[in-house]
Motif scaffolding. Structure first.
Motif, short mmCIF file in Angstrom:
data_model
loop_
_atom_site.label_atom_id
_atom_site.label_comp_id
_atom_site.label_asym_id
_atom_site.label_seq_id
_atom_site.Cartn_x
_atom_site.Cartn_y
_atom_site.Cartn_z
N PRO A 30 -28.56 -25.17 -32.80
CA PRO A 30 -28.40 -24.47 -33.07
C PRO A 30 -27.05 -24.50 -33.00
O PRO A 30 -26.45 -23.71 -34.11
CB PRO A 30 -28.77 -23.46 -31.80
N PHE A 31 -26.71 -25.40 -32.36
CA PHE A 31 -24.93 -26.10 -32.53
C PHE A 31 -24.18 -26.48 -34.23
O PHE A 31 -23.77 -27.05 -35.26
CB PHE A 31 -24.34 -26.66 -32.23
N SER A 32 -25.55 -26.99 -34.53
CA SER A 32 -25.93 -27.69 -36.33
C SER A 32 -26.52 -26.52 -37.44
O SER A 32 -25.31 -27.40 -37.85
CB SER A 32 -26.67 -28.79 -36.06
N LEU A 33 -26.24 -25.42 -37.19
CA LEU A 33 -26.46 -24.16 -38.15
C LEU A 33 -25.38 -24.40 -38.69
O LEU A 33 -24.04 -23.52 -37.89
CB LEU A 33 -27.98 -23.06 -37.16
N THR A 34 -25.33 -23.47 -39.35
CA THR A 34 -24.50 -22.32 -40.87
C THR A 34 -24.50 -20.98 -40.23
O THR A 34 -25.50 -20.13 -40.37
CB THR A 34 -24.60 -22.79 -42.30
N TRP A 35 -23.95 -20.45 -39.32
CA TRP A 35 -23.85 -19.19 -38.93
C TRP A 35 -22.92 -18.28 -39.92
O TRP A 35 -22.15 -19.05 -40.38
CB TRP A 35 -23.20 -18.52 -37.62
N LYS A 36 -24.30 -17.46 -40.53
CA LYS A 36 -23.09 -16.15 -41.98
C LYS A 36 -22.67 -16.01 -41.35
O LYS A 36 -22.94 -14.75 -40.38
CB LYS A 36 -24.90 -15.92 -42.29
N LYS A 37 -21.60 -15.51 -41.78
CA LYS A 37 -20.39 -13.94 -41.35
C LYS A 37 -19.74 -13.33 -42.90
O LYS A 37 -20.12 -13.77 -43.88
CB LYS A 37 -19.00 -15.36 -41.18
N ASP A 38 -19.64 -12.00 -42.95
CA ASP A 38 -18.99 -11.44 -43.84
C ASP A 38 -17.63 -11.88 -44.91
O ASP A 38 -17.25 -12.37 -43.79
CB ASP A 38 -19.21 -9.94 -43.88
N ALA A 39 -16.71 -10.92 -45.30
CA ALA A 39 -15.93 -11.51 -45.46
C ALA A 39 -14.55 -11.10 -44.55
O ALA A 39 -14.27 -11.63 -44.70
CB ALA A 39 -15.23 -10.49 -46.73
N SER A 40 -15.24 -10.64 -43.47
CA SER A 40 -14.20 -10.05 -42.74
C SER A 40 -14.30 -11.19 -41.20
O SER A 40 -13.50 -11.03 -40.26
CB SER A 40 -14.40 -8.61 -42.29
N GLY A 41 -14.87 -11.72 -41.73
CA GLY A 41 -15.22 -13.18 -40.24
C GLY A 41 -16.45 -12.39 -39.43
O GLY A 41 -16.67 -13.45 -38.34
N LYS A 42 -16.73 -11.01 -39.63
CA LYS A 42 -18.45 -11.16 -38.55
C LYS A 42 -19.65 -11.58 -39.09
O LYS A 42 -19.72 -11.73 -39.61
CB LYS A 42 -18.64 -9.64 -38.10
N TYR A 43 -20.02 -12.09 -37.98
CA TYR A 43 -21.21 -12.40 -37.99
C TYR A 43 -23.13 -12.27 -38.53
O TYR A 43 -22.53 -10.13 -38.74
CB TYR A 43 -22.22 -13.17 -36.43
N GLN A 44 -23.05 -12.06 -39.47
CA GLN A 44 -24.01 -11.32 -39.76
C GLN A 44 -25.33 -10.98 -39.96
O GLN A 44 -25.82 -11.81 -38.85
CB GLN A 44 -24.70 -12.18 -41.77
N LYS A 45 -26.22 -9.80 -39.31
CA LYS A 45 -26.89 -9.77 -39.08
C LYS A 45 -28.18 -9.36 -39.69
O LYS A 45 -27.70 -8.26 -40.74
CB LYS A 45 -26.84 -8.60 -37.81
N ASP A 46 -29.14 -8.99 -38.90
CA ASP A 46 -30.28 -8.87 -39.72
C ASP A 46 -30.56 -7.05 -39.29
O ASP A 46 -30.36 -6.71 -38.52
CB ASP A 46 -31.68 -9.70 -39.47
N GLU A 47 -31.77 -6.81 -39.34
CA GLU A 47 -31.98 -5.09 -39.17
C GLU A 47 -32.61 -4.59 -37.77
O GLU A 47 -32.19 -4.06 -37.50
CB GLU A 47 -33.29 -4.67 -39.76
#
Length: 162
Positions: A30-47
Motif C-alpha cells: 500500500p505504500f507504493s500506491l499513489t494516494w489521490k489528493k485534491d488541490a488543497s492536499g486532502k485525500y480524495q474519497k469515494d461516496e
C-alpha cells in the motif's frame, strides 16, 4: 519455487525435481500506491469515505501464501520402445480440481491404448503439449485474470526413440 534438472549423455537421460508445492497470491504494497489528493492536499474519497488510490499494475507482486511437500512432479508419459518422461513446474491444479499429476496420468493411460504407439519423442511431446494446452485453456475460460498474471505451466520432456 521449483527446481527441475535434466542431464543427457550418450548412454543415459536423468531427470530430477524437488517435491515442494506452493500456492501464490498477488500483493500490492500500500505504500507504493499513489494516494489521490485534491488541490488543497486532502485525500480524495469515494461516496463511502474510502481514500482513492491509483494502482500501477507493475507494482503487483506474486507472493507464496502456502507451501507443502510430498507432491509428484515427475511423470512417465509414454512407455515401450519410446520411453518419455516429464518434470513440471508452475501451476499444480486447475480450477476444476484436477491436478497436473492426474491429467498427466490420464495422458499416459491414453498412450497405452494407442493402436499405433509413437516412435518419436517429438511426437509424444507435441501430443502432450496439445493435451495440456486444451486443459490450460479450459482453466482460464471465462476468467477475469489478466493474461500477464496467469499462472505458468512448464514441463521439461525427454526420452529415447527413433
Amino acid at each position: 519455487m521449483t527446481i527441475n534438472v535434466a542431464l543427457v549423455t550418450n548412454e543415459a537421460l536423468v531427470f530430477g525435481c524437488d517435491s515442494i508445492a506452493s500456492t501464490v497470491g498477488y500483493m500490492v504494497d500500500p505504500f507504493s500506491l499513489t494516494w489521490k489528493k485534491d488541490a488543497s492536499g486532502k485525500y480524495q474519497k469515494d461516496e463511502n469515505d474510502n481514500i482513492l488510490v491509483s494502482l500501477d499494475m507493475t507494482k503487483m507482486e506474486q507472493v507464496v501464501t502456502n507451501a507443502w511437500g510430498g507432491v509428484t512432479k515427475m511423470f512417465c508419459l509414454h512407455e515401450g520402445k519410446t520411453p518419455v518422461v516429464a518434470v513440471t513446474a508452475g501451476l499444480a491444479k486447475f480450477r476444476d480440481g484436477r491436478t497436473i499429476k492426474s491429467l498427466t496420468e490420464e495422458f499416459a493411460e491414453k498412450q497405452k491404448g494407442r493402436a499405433k504407439p509413437f516412435v518419436r519423442v517429438e511426437a509424444v511431446a507435441n501430443e502432450f503439449l496439445r493435451f495440456f494446452h486444451r486443459a490450460y485453456s479450459r482453466h482460464y475460460l471465462g476468467s477475469s485474470v489478466l493474461p500477464e498474471y496467469r499462472d505458468e505451466l512448464n514441463f521439461l520432456i525427454g526420452g529415447y526413440g527413433r
